[in-house]
Each structure stands twice: as C-alpha cells, then as structure tokens.
Design a protein around this motif. Structure first.
Motif, PDB file in Angstrom:
ATOM      1  N   GLY A 152      41.222  53.510  38.141  1.00 15.04           N
ATOM      2  CA  GLY A 152      40.944  52.073  37.989  1.00 15.04           C
ATOM      3  C   GLY A 152      40.219  51.793  36.677  1.00 15.04           C
ATOM      4  O   GLY A 152      39.602  52.695  36.095  1.00 15.04           O
ATOM      5  N   LYS A 153      40.286  50.561  36.239  1.00 11.64           N
ATOM      6  CA  LYS A 153      39.670  50.196  34.944  1.00 11.64           C
ATOM      7  C   LYS A 153      38.149  50.127  35.009  1.00 11.64           C
ATOM      8  O   LYS A 153      37.485  50.063  33.994  1.00 11.64           O
ATOM      9  CB  LYS A 153      40.220  48.835  34.485  1.00 11.64           C
TER      10      LYS A 153
ATOM     11  N   LEU B 208      41.831  47.059  47.847  1.00  7.74           N
ATOM     12  CA  LEU B 208      43.162  47.437  47.339  1.00  7.74           C
ATOM     13  C   LEU B 208      43.896  48.299  48.362  1.00  7.74           C
ATOM     14  O   LEU B 208      45.087  48.114  48.612  1.00  7.74           O
ATOM     15  CB  LEU B 208      43.034  48.184  46.002  1.00  7.74           C
TER      16      LEU B 208
ATOM     17  N   ARG C 164      49.944  52.239  43.331  1.00  5.45           N
ATOM     18  CA  ARG C 164      48.692  51.575  42.902  1.00  5.45           C
ATOM     19  C   ARG C 164      47.962  52.497  41.943  1.00  5.45           C
ATOM     20  O   ARG C 164      47.855  53.692  42.191  1.00  5.45           O
ATOM     21  CB  ARG C 164      47.838  51.288  44.150  1.00  5.45           C
ATOM     22  N   ARG C 165      47.438  51.942  40.891  1.00  3.82           N
ATOM     23  CA  ARG C 165      46.717  52.704  39.872  1.00  3.82           C
ATOM     24  C   ARG C 165      47.569  53.893  39.399  1.00  3.82           C
ATOM     25  O   ARG C 165      47.070  55.010  39.209  1.00  3.82           O
ATOM     26  CB  ARG C 165      45.359  53.177  40.417  1.00  3.82           C
TER      27      ARG C 165
ATOM     28  N   LEU D 139      36.040  37.103  49.821  1.00  6.25           N
ATOM     29  CA  LEU D 139      37.167  38.046  49.679  1.00  6.25           C
ATOM     30  C   LEU D 139      38.155  37.952  50.857  1.00  6.25           C
ATOM     31  O   LEU D 139      39.367  37.799  50.666  1.00  6.25           O
ATOM     32  CB  LEU D 139      36.613  39.474  49.567  1.00  6.25           C
TER      33      LEU D 139
ATOM     34  N   GLN E 291      42.185  36.420  51.267  1.00  7.16           N
ATOM     35  CA  GLN E 291      43.296  37.197  51.834  1.00  7.16           C
ATOM     36  C   GLN E 291      43.927  36.462  53.027  1.00  7.16           C
ATOM     37  O   GLN E 291      45.145  36.462  53.182  1.00  7.16           O
ATOM     38  CB  GLN E 291      42.787  38.585  52.250  1.00  7.16           C
TER      39      GLN E 291
ATOM     40  N   LYS F 194      39.625  35.637  46.453  1.00  2.00           N
ATOM     41  CA  LYS F 194      40.119  37.028  46.442  1.00  2.00           C
ATOM     42  C   LYS F 194      39.608  37.816  45.253  1.00  2.00           C
ATOM     43  O   LYS F 194      39.332  39.004  45.347  1.00  2.00           O
ATOM     44  CB  LYS F 194      41.661  37.005  46.359  1.00  2.00           C
TER      45      LYS F 194
ATOM     46  N   PHE G 156      40.761  36.075  34.936  1.00  2.00           N
ATOM     47  CA  PHE G 156      41.273  37.427  35.161  1.00  2.00           C
ATOM     48  C   PHE G 156      42.489  37.394  36.096  1.00  2.00           C
ATOM     49  O   PHE G 156      43.493  38.068  35.872  1.00  2.00           O
ATOM     50  CB  PHE G 156      40.161  38.295  35.750  1.00  2.00           C
TER      51      PHE G 156
ATOM     52  N   ASP H 277      46.334  38.272  35.527  1.00  2.00           N
ATOM     53  CA  ASP H 277      47.006  39.231  36.417  1.00  2.00           C
ATOM     54  C   ASP H 277      48.364  38.668  36.870  1.00  2.00           C
ATOM     55  O   ASP H 277      49.362  39.391  36.908  1.00  2.00           O
ATOM     56  CB  ASP H 277      46.108  39.509  37.626  1.00  2.00           C
TER      57      ASP H 277
ATOM     58  N   LYS I 196      51.065  49.550  38.949  1.00  2.00           N
ATOM     59  CA  LYS I 196      51.365  48.990  40.277  1.00  2.00           C
ATOM     60  C   LYS I 196      52.688  48.248  40.153  1.00  2.00           C
ATOM     61  O   LYS I 196      53.129  47.957  39.028  1.00  2.00           O
ATOM     62  CB  LYS I 196      50.239  48.053  40.729  1.00  2.00           C
TER      63      LYS I 196
ATOM     64  N   ARG J  25      44.171  41.484  27.386  1.00  2.00           N
ATOM     65  CA  ARG J  25      44.649  42.731  28.016  1.00  2.00           C
ATOM     66  C   ARG J  25      46.150  42.650  28.335  1.00  2.00           C
ATOM     67  O   ARG J  25      46.675  41.574  28.584  1.00  2.00           O
ATOM     68  CB  ARG J  25      43.837  43.045  29.283  1.00  2.00           C
TER      69      ARG J  25
HETATM   70  C1  GRG Z   1      42.531  43.359  52.213  1.00  2.00           C
HETATM   71  C2  GRG Z   1      40.179  42.589  52.628  1.00  2.00           C
HETATM   72  C3  GRG Z   1      41.333  42.590  51.815  1.00  2.00           C
HETATM   73  C4  GRG Z   1      41.303  41.869  50.705  1.00  2.00           C
HETATM   74  C5  GRG Z   1      42.376  41.877  49.792  1.00  2.00           C
HETATM   75  C6  GRG Z   1      41.455  42.053  46.536  1.00  2.00           C
HETATM   76  C7  GRG Z   1      42.530  41.710  47.475  1.00  2.00           C
HETATM   77  C8  GRG Z   1      42.153  40.970  48.658  1.00  2.00           C
HETATM   78  C9  GRG Z   1      43.803  42.128  47.334  1.00  2.00           C
HETATM   79  C10 GRG Z   1      44.242  43.078  46.295  1.00  2.00           C
HETATM   80  C11 GRG Z   1      45.381  42.601  45.471  1.00  2.00           C
HETATM   81  C12 GRG Z   1      44.986  41.549  44.515  1.00  2.00           C
HETATM   82  C13 GRG Z   1      46.019  40.658  43.942  1.00  2.00           C
HETATM   83  C14 GRG Z   1      43.754  41.433  44.193  1.00  2.00           C
HETATM   84  C15 GRG Z   1      43.261  40.449  43.278  1.00  2.00           C
HETATM   85  C16 GRG Z   1      42.282  41.102  42.409  1.00  2.00           C
HETATM   86  C17 GRG Z   1      42.925  42.017  41.425  1.00  2.00           C
HETATM   87  C18 GRG Z   1      43.656  41.419  40.267  1.00  2.00           C
HETATM   88  C19 GRG Z   1      42.844  43.304  41.605  1.00  2.00           C
HETATM   89  C20 GRG Z   1      43.227  44.326  40.614  1.00  2.00           C
HETATM   90  O1  GRG Z   1      42.051  44.540  39.879  1.00  2.00           O
HETATM   91  P1  GRG Z   1      42.007  45.501  38.626  1.00  2.00           P
HETATM   92  O2  GRG Z   1      43.100  45.103  37.679  1.00  2.00           O
HETATM   93  O3  GRG Z   1      42.380  46.883  39.289  1.00  2.00           O
HETATM   94  O4  GRG Z   1      40.628  45.516  38.089  1.00  2.00           O
HETATM   95  P2  GRG Z   1      41.917  48.375  38.916  1.00  2.00           P
HETATM   96  O5  GRG Z   1      42.912  49.238  39.619  1.00  2.00           O
HETATM   97  O6  GRG Z   1      41.936  48.540  37.422  1.00  2.00           O
HETATM   98  O7  GRG Z   1      40.546  48.537  39.478  1.00  2.00           O
END
Ligand code: GRG
Length: 291
Positions: A42-43, A79, A93-94, A150, A154, A177, A214, A218, A232, A289
């Motif tokens: 992860g970042k 995640l 993922r990752r 959070l 979801q 989220k 952010f 994304d 991903k 990014r």
């Molecule tokens: C299942 C309780 C529960 C919550 C889920 C966070 C989330 C809510 C879902 C994950 C998928 C998603 C679209 C999340 C939004 C936040 C996001 C862009 C996550 C990715 O974050 P990065 O890019 O990931 O920082 P790395 O892998 O670099 O840490």
C-alpha cells in the motif's frame, strides 16, 4: 517528494512489523493473513498524512507512529472486507490476489476483524497529551471507522447499486468511505502534537477536502489507468455501473472538481505558513498521482 515518501513508508513499515504479532504467533493462519494484506504494498498515504500533521503542529512524528499504524490497520481491514464476494467481489488488490483468494473467505473476514481490533490496541498505547487523552484518540478512531462514517459510506454504496445516484449522495458516499479516515489520520497526528483547537480544525478542514479530492481522483484513475498500474482491477466501477464522478459529471468536470477541492484543502492550511509546507506538497502530489 519521492525520497520523503519512501523514507516515511519505510518508517511506517518498520513500525507495523514491530507492533504486529509475528507471522508464526498462534494461530499462525490469522497472523499470516493480517500481514499478507498489510504488507502487500500500500502507498501508506494515511499514516504519512498522520506523521506530517504531527510535524505541522510542532510534534515528534515518532509519538504519532502508533496512531499512524492504527489508521493503516483500519484502512487495510476495510479493503479486505470490501474485496469480499459479498461486497465488491474483487480478485486483485495492491498488485496481489485478494485475501479471500489466498486464505479463503472465513479467514479473510477474520483478518479484517483482527486488523480493526488491533488498531484500537495500538491506539491504547499512546500516553495522551495535555489537551487530548487516550480516550479522545480512541473515540476519534471509533467515530471515523464506525456506522456514521466509513461503514455509513459502504452501506449507502451497497444500497445504491443499480440505482440512479445524485451528486450530493455520491459526495456523501465519498466523504464517508474515504474522506473521514483521511481526516481522522490528520486529526490524530495533530492531537499527538497537542495541537490547539484552532489548528486541529484547520487540519480537519484540509483532511475533508483532500479526502474528497483523493476519491474523485481515484474515480478518474479507475477509468483512465490499467490494472497493472493501479494494482487493483481497473474499469470496475464502469463495469458494475457504479456511480462515480466521471459517470455523473464526465472526466473533464471531475478533473476540475479534484483541482478545486485540492485548492480548498490548501486554503485551509494557508494561515499556518511554513510548518504546513510538507502537507501542501503532499496535496499537490496526490492531485498529480497516476496510481
Ligand atoms: C467494508 C467496512 C468496509 C468499508 C469499505 C474503504 C472502503 C469502504 C472500501 C474500499 C474501496 C474503496 C473505493 C475505498 C475508497 C478509499 C480508497 C480510494 C481506497 C484505496 O486507497 P489507497 O489508494 O490504497 O490509499 P493503498 O492500497 O495504496 O493503501
């Protein structure tokens, strides 16, 4: 910035490795699964923001480390659970197969649960500071990861599947989220530096705008980048007909929104001056990014 990010990632990785139960601690399966997702590359954005917020408020980043790691544990749990077949059903993922693909659904659910719980064990390590007690810190984490932020995001996301989603509703999903945990990272860093209420508020405003920017970025990357680059599955939102900024307002307006939100985030920190320099550079870096 590249060197700064790398040094901070190393610092966070070493701390996580130190705090987490060893992979062979009994029962080994769960500890292996926790470590598998946590160290999948992860970042470390949220912990890096936490440490930078501590420094911005005159604190020592080392004091913020347990909190920075706690936020990363919560992020990783979300995640793992989000990738489950009953949620977004993702295999990748990752840059690695998702937890349930490697360990099975049962262990993946438990690895997420264990990371969420471990985050509070980490938060309970802090000694507290004159303005903020360990109780304040734990509450901060609980509220950001709970049913009003959070989990709320979801839930609304799940309930919106296959429905037409308005822009305010999408903004609510993204703020809950994504932005709530980013803001929490900054607030925890500031609290570890015993920040004044005024400075805490500035970092909070920065975090909310940056977090929304952010997520808009994304959404854009999901349309414009490859799976290899993102680590991903790319194009998943469109394939699932999910509401995103590009699907609602188009790519160009989404890019303008991301720029406007980043500017809004920067404005929140302007009165702080030089101590906020790293956070401002991080905000610009996130806007540029490509993964
Ligand atoms: C299942 C309780 C529960 C919550 C889920 C966070 C989330 C809510 C879902 C994950 C998928 C998603 C679209 C999340 C939004 C936040 C996001 C862009 C996550 C990715 O974050 P990065 O890019 O990931 O920082 P790395 O892998 O670099 O840490």
């Amino acid at each position: 910035m590249k060197e700064y990010l790398l040094a901070r990632q190393k610092m966070v990785d070493a701390a996580l490795d130190h705090y987490l139960p060893k992979a062979n601690a009994k029962p080994a399966t769960i500890h292996k699964a926790m470590r598998y997702s946590l160290f999948a590359g992860g970042k470390r954005l949220r912990p890096i923001l936490c440490l930078a917020a501590a420094e911005c408020c005159g604190g020592d980043p080392a004091e913020a480390l347990p909190l920075a790691c706690a936020v990363e544990c919560i992020h990783t749990y979300s995640l793992i659970h989000d990738d489950l077949p009953c949620m977004d059903n993702d295999d990748f993922r990752r840059g690695m197969p998702t937890s349930h693909k490697v360990f099975g659904e049962g262990i993946a659910v438990l690895a997420g649960d264990a990371l969420l719980t471990f985050a509070f064990e980490l938060a309970a390590r802090v000694p507290g500071w004159p303005r903020y007690s360990p109780r304040d810190v734990i509450r901060e984490l609980a509220v950001a990861s709970g049913s009003r932020h959070l989990i709320a995001g979801q839930v609304i996301d799940l309930e919106s599947e296959g429905k037409k989603v308005s822009l305010p509703r999408l903004k609510f999903i993204h703020e809950s989220k994504t932005a709530a945990l980013l803001r929490c990272s900054l607030r925890l860093g500031a609290m570890s530096a015993n920040a004044t209420p005024a400075r805490l508020q500035r970092l909070s405003d920065f975090g909310l705008a940056l977090g929304l920017a952010f997520q808009v970025i994304d959404d854009i990357l999901d349309v414009t980048q490859t799976t290899e680059k993102l680590g991903k599955s790319a194009g998943k939102d469109a394939a699932a007909e999910k509401a995103t900024y590009p699907s609602l307002v188009g790519l160009e307006r989404s890019r303008r929104t991301a720029r406007r939100l980043t500017e809004q985030a920067r404005t929140a920190l302007k009165p702080i001056g030089k101590p906020a320099a790293d956070l401002l550079t991080l905000a610009d870096h996130l806007l540029q990014r490509d993964f």
